[in-house]
Scaffold this motif. Sequence first.
Motif, PDB file in Angstrom:
ATOM      1  N   MET A   1       0.838  -1.190   0.000  1.00  0.00           N
ATOM      2  CA  MET A   1       0.000   0.000   0.000  1.00  0.00           C
ATOM      3  C   MET A   1       0.878   1.248   0.000  1.00  0.00           C
ATOM      4  SD  MET A   1      -3.308  -0.529   2.481  1.00  0.00           S
ATOM      5  CE  MET A   1      -2.441  -1.119   3.904  1.00  0.00           C
ATOM      6  N   PRO A   2       0.545   2.190  -0.851  1.00  0.00           N
ATOM      7  CA  PRO A   2       1.342   3.420  -0.874  1.00  0.00           C
ATOM      8  C   PRO A   2       1.130   4.265   0.381  1.00  0.00           C
ATOM      9  CG  PRO A   2      -0.508   3.591  -2.396  1.00  0.00           C
ATOM     10  CD  PRO A   2      -0.514   2.192  -1.848  1.00  0.00           C
ATOM     11  N   ARG A   3       2.212   4.932   0.812  1.00  0.00           N
ATOM     12  CA  ARG A   3       2.138   5.881   1.935  1.00  0.00           C
ATOM     13  C   ARG A   3       1.878   7.253   1.325  1.00  0.00           C
ATOM     14  NH1 ARG A   3       5.562   5.380   6.685  1.00  0.00           N
ATOM     15  NH2 ARG A   3       6.446   7.339   5.960  1.00  0.00           N
ATOM     16  N   LEU A   4       0.797   7.904   1.766  1.00  0.00           N
ATOM     17  CA  LEU A   4       0.377   9.159   1.159  1.00  0.00           C
ATOM     18  C   LEU A   4       0.360  10.306   2.152  1.00  0.00           C
ATOM     19  CD1 LEU A   4      -2.693   7.886  -0.933  1.00  0.00           C
ATOM     20  CD2 LEU A   4      -0.276   7.934  -1.585  1.00  0.00           C
ATOM     21  N   PHE A   5       0.578  11.510   1.620  1.00  0.00           N
ATOM     22  CA  PHE A   5       0.413  12.708   2.432  1.00  0.00           C
ATOM     23  C   PHE A   5       0.120  13.909   1.534  1.00  0.00           C
ATOM     24  CE2 PHE A   5       4.922  12.626   1.478  1.00  0.00           C
ATOM     25  CZ  PHE A   5       5.294  13.949   1.284  1.00  0.00           C
ATOM     26  N   PHE A   6      -0.591  14.890   2.092  1.00  0.00           N
ATOM     27  CA  PHE A   6      -0.875  16.137   1.400  1.00  0.00           C
ATOM     28  C   PHE A   6       0.187  17.152   1.781  1.00  0.00           C
ATOM     29  CE2 PHE A   6      -4.948  14.044   1.265  1.00  0.00           C
ATOM     30  CZ  PHE A   6      -5.372  14.312  -0.032  1.00  0.00           C
ATOM     31  N   SER A   7       0.565  17.973   0.800  1.00  0.00           N
ATOM     32  CA  SER A   7       1.683  18.875   1.022  1.00  0.00           C
ATOM     33  C   SER A   7       1.572  20.118   0.152  1.00  0.00           C
ATOM     34  CB  SER A   7       2.970  18.117   0.680  1.00  0.00           C
ATOM     35  OG  SER A   7       4.100  18.922   0.837  1.00  0.00           O
ATOM     36  N   ILE A   8       2.346  21.120   0.532  1.00  0.00           N
ATOM     37  CA  ILE A   8       2.544  22.298  -0.297  1.00  0.00           C
ATOM     38  C   ILE A   8       3.980  22.242  -0.796  1.00  0.00           C
ATOM     39  CG2 ILE A   8       2.765  24.822  -0.274  1.00  0.00           C
ATOM     40  CD1 ILE A   8       0.455  24.844   1.770  1.00  0.00           C
ATOM     41  N   GLU A   9       4.134  22.393  -2.098  1.00  0.00           N
ATOM     42  CA  GLU A   9       5.478  22.397  -2.690  1.00  0.00           C
ATOM     43  C   GLU A   9       6.142  23.748  -2.419  1.00  0.00           C
ATOM     44  OE1 GLU A   9       5.351  19.548  -6.488  1.00  0.00           O
ATOM     45  OE2 GLU A   9       4.007  21.278  -6.657  1.00  0.00           O
ATOM     46  N   ILE A  10       7.446  23.711  -2.288  1.00  0.00           N
ATOM     47  CA  ILE A  10       8.247  24.909  -2.031  1.00  0.00           C
ATOM     48  C   ILE A  10       8.908  25.322  -3.348  1.00  0.00           C
ATOM     49  CG2 ILE A  10      10.156  25.870  -0.672  1.00  0.00           C
ATOM     50  CD1 ILE A  10       7.738  24.962   1.028  1.00  0.00           C
ATOM     51  N   SER A  32      17.202  16.580   0.729  1.00  0.00           N
ATOM     52  CA  SER A  32      17.594  17.070  -0.594  1.00  0.00           C
ATOM     53  C   SER A  32      16.560  18.100  -1.050  1.00  0.00           C
ATOM     54  CB  SER A  32      17.635  15.913  -1.593  1.00  0.00           C
ATOM     55  OG  SER A  32      16.312  15.440  -1.834  1.00  0.00           O
ATOM     56  N   ALA A  33      16.878  18.812  -2.117  1.00  0.00           N
ATOM     57  CA  ALA A  33      15.923  19.791  -2.658  1.00  0.00           C
ATOM     58  C   ALA A  33      14.593  19.115  -2.991  1.00  0.00           C
ATOM     59  CB  ALA A  33      16.508  20.469  -3.897  1.00  0.00           C
ATOM     60  N   ALA A  34      14.640  17.907  -3.543  1.00  0.00           N
ATOM     61  CA  ALA A  34      13.416  17.189  -3.921  1.00  0.00           C
ATOM     62  C   ALA A  34      12.573  16.790  -2.707  1.00  0.00           C
ATOM     63  CB  ALA A  34      13.764  15.956  -4.740  1.00  0.00           C
ATOM     64  N   GLN A  35      13.185  16.765  -1.531  1.00  0.00           N
ATOM     65  CA  GLN A  35      12.464  16.346  -0.320  1.00  0.00           C
ATOM     66  C   GLN A  35      11.901  17.521   0.479  1.00  0.00           C
ATOM     67  OE1 GLN A  35      15.854  14.171   1.206  1.00  0.00           O
ATOM     68  NE2 GLN A  35      14.807  12.219   0.897  1.00  0.00           N
ATOM     69  N   LEU A  36      12.232  18.749   0.112  1.00  0.00           N
ATOM     70  CA  LEU A  36      11.763  19.909   0.872  1.00  0.00           C
ATOM     71  C   LEU A  36      10.318  20.233   0.505  1.00  0.00           C
ATOM     72  CD1 LEU A  36      14.910  22.214   0.592  1.00  0.00           C
ATOM     73  CD2 LEU A  36      14.182  20.870   2.573  1.00  0.00           C
ATOM     74  N   HIS A  37       9.450  20.259   1.497  1.00  0.00           N
ATOM     75  CA  HIS A  37       8.023  20.521   1.308  1.00  0.00           C
ATOM     76  C   HIS A  37       7.417  20.902   2.655  1.00  0.00           C
ATOM     77  CE1 HIS A  37       8.195  16.393   2.772  1.00  0.00           C
ATOM     78  NE2 HIS A  37       7.026  16.665   3.332  1.00  0.00           N
ATOM     79  N   LEU A  38       6.172  21.313   2.639  1.00  0.00           N
ATOM     80  CA  LEU A  38       5.432  21.601   3.865  1.00  0.00           C
ATOM     81  C   LEU A  38       4.291  20.580   3.956  1.00  0.00           C
ATOM     82  CD1 LEU A  38       4.089  25.086   4.986  1.00  0.00           C
ATOM     83  CD2 LEU A  38       2.872  22.972   5.386  1.00  0.00           C
ATOM     84  N   THR A  39       4.380  19.644   4.882  1.00  0.00           N
ATOM     85  CA  THR A  39       3.337  18.634   5.034  1.00  0.00           C
ATOM     86  C   THR A  39       2.091  19.255   5.645  1.00  0.00           C
ATOM     87  OG1 THR A  39       4.965  16.866   5.316  1.00  0.00           O
ATOM     88  CG2 THR A  39       2.730  16.423   6.128  1.00  0.00           C
ATOM     89  N   LEU A  40       0.965  19.025   4.980  1.00  0.00           N
ATOM     90  CA  LEU A  40      -0.329  19.466   5.505  1.00  0.00           C
ATOM     91  C   LEU A  40      -0.973  18.362   6.339  1.00  0.00           C
ATOM     92  CD1 LEU A  40      -1.744  21.120   2.274  1.00  0.00           C
ATOM     93  CD2 LEU A  40      -1.161  22.304   4.410  1.00  0.00           C
ATOM     94  N   PHE A 118      -1.204  21.304  14.699  1.00  0.00           N
ATOM     95  CA  PHE A 118      -0.485  21.492  13.439  1.00  0.00           C
ATOM     96  C   PHE A 118       0.541  22.608  13.599  1.00  0.00           C
ATOM     97  CE2 PHE A 118      -0.699  23.568   9.063  1.00  0.00           C
ATOM     98  CZ  PHE A 118       0.161  22.673   8.478  1.00  0.00           C
ATOM     99  N   ARG A 119       1.813  22.283  13.358  1.00  0.00           N
ATOM    100  CA  ARG A 119       2.907  23.263  13.430  1.00  0.00           C
ATOM    101  C   ARG A 119       3.574  23.308  12.067  1.00  0.00           C
ATOM    102  NH1 ARG A 119       6.658  22.709  18.455  1.00  0.00           N
ATOM    103  NH2 ARG A 119       7.505  24.523  17.373  1.00  0.00           N
ATOM    104  N   PRO A 120       3.142  24.223  11.209  1.00  0.00           N
ATOM    105  CA  PRO A 120       3.678  24.247   9.849  1.00  0.00           C
ATOM    106  C   PRO A 120       5.180  24.510   9.827  1.00  0.00           C
ATOM    107  CG  PRO A 120       2.167  26.096  10.219  1.00  0.00           C
ATOM    108  CD  PRO A 120       2.169  25.275  11.457  1.00  0.00           C
ATOM    109  N   HIS A 121       5.899  23.699   9.051  1.00  0.00           N
ATOM    110  CA  HIS A 121       7.348  23.823   8.950  1.00  0.00           C
ATOM    111  C   HIS A 121       7.848  23.060   7.729  1.00  0.00           C
ATOM    112  CE1 HIS A 121       6.742  19.966  10.966  1.00  0.00           C
ATOM    113  NE2 HIS A 121       7.882  19.609  10.418  1.00  0.00           N
ATOM    114  N   VAL A 122       9.079  23.329   7.357  1.00  0.00           N
ATOM    115  CA  VAL A 122       9.764  22.612   6.281  1.00  0.00           C
ATOM    116  C   VAL A 122      10.945  21.901   6.929  1.00  0.00           C
ATOM    117  CG1 VAL A 122      11.009  22.807   4.096  1.00  0.00           C
ATOM    118  CG2 VAL A 122       9.110  24.381   4.593  1.00  0.00           C
ATOM    119  N   THR A 123      10.916  20.569   6.950  1.00  0.00           N
ATOM    120  CA  THR A 123      12.002  19.809   7.574  1.00  0.00           C
ATOM    121  C   THR A 123      13.278  19.951   6.739  1.00  0.00           C
ATOM    122  OG1 THR A 123      10.465  18.224   8.553  1.00  0.00           O
ATOM    123  CG2 THR A 123      12.763  17.507   8.305  1.00  0.00           C
ATOM    124  N   LEU A 124      14.354  20.359   7.421  1.00  0.00           N
ATOM    125  CA  LEU A 124      15.659  20.523   6.771  1.00  0.00           C
ATOM    126  C   LEU A 124      16.567  19.323   7.015  1.00  0.00           C
ATOM    127  CD1 LEU A 124      16.350  24.252   7.726  1.00  0.00           C
ATOM    128  CD2 LEU A 124      15.322  23.352   5.621  1.00  0.00           C
TER     129      LEU A 124
END
Length: 178
Positions: A1-10, A32-40, A118-124
């Motif tokens: 089963m795929p692991r899913l999440f909603f996000s905002i792209e940076i 990595s740059a491809a992994q930077l996002h804001l999980t909703l 909910f604590r909005p952030h971009v994991t570095l």
Amino acid sequence: MPRLFFSIEIPVQIKQRLLQVRAPVAGARWQSAAQLHLTLLFLGPVSDDRVAEVCAEVRALAMPAFDLEVSGIGCFGQPASPRNLWAGVSPCDSLLALQAALKDVLGGLGFEFDQRAFRPHVTLARFKKQRGSVAALLDDHQSTNFGAFPVQEFVLYQSTQGGGGSVYTVLERFALEG
């Protein structure tokens, strides 16, 4: 089963600024740059037959577009032994409303979510066992402004574990109004 999440792209230009925060810190697994996002909202494993149902319900949401600003950095855990290092995101009312609407509609489909606020952030960076101090990074970047951007859509990602960390694939994009 795929692991899913909603996000905002940076946007790329903000990602480039975020990547400049990198420094040698024991135990840090930098994103990595491809992994930077804001999980909703993280859904977790979702059966293939439910993905269409999830997308149909979310497509029906009518939420306004808004602007976000990425600034400052912080950590989860103590600076001397962090679990995650992140960039802050201004928690505008529209962002909080979008996250709450997603949680509400998907909760109605039987999904269960973490009860923490909910604590909005971009994991570095993420840290495992050996954790070096990020105190100097926090001091250096506490007021760094990485940029602002218009949010006109959000995405449903599939997360797949890979050798270099998770790989995120966009399954669907959802437009915001305005």
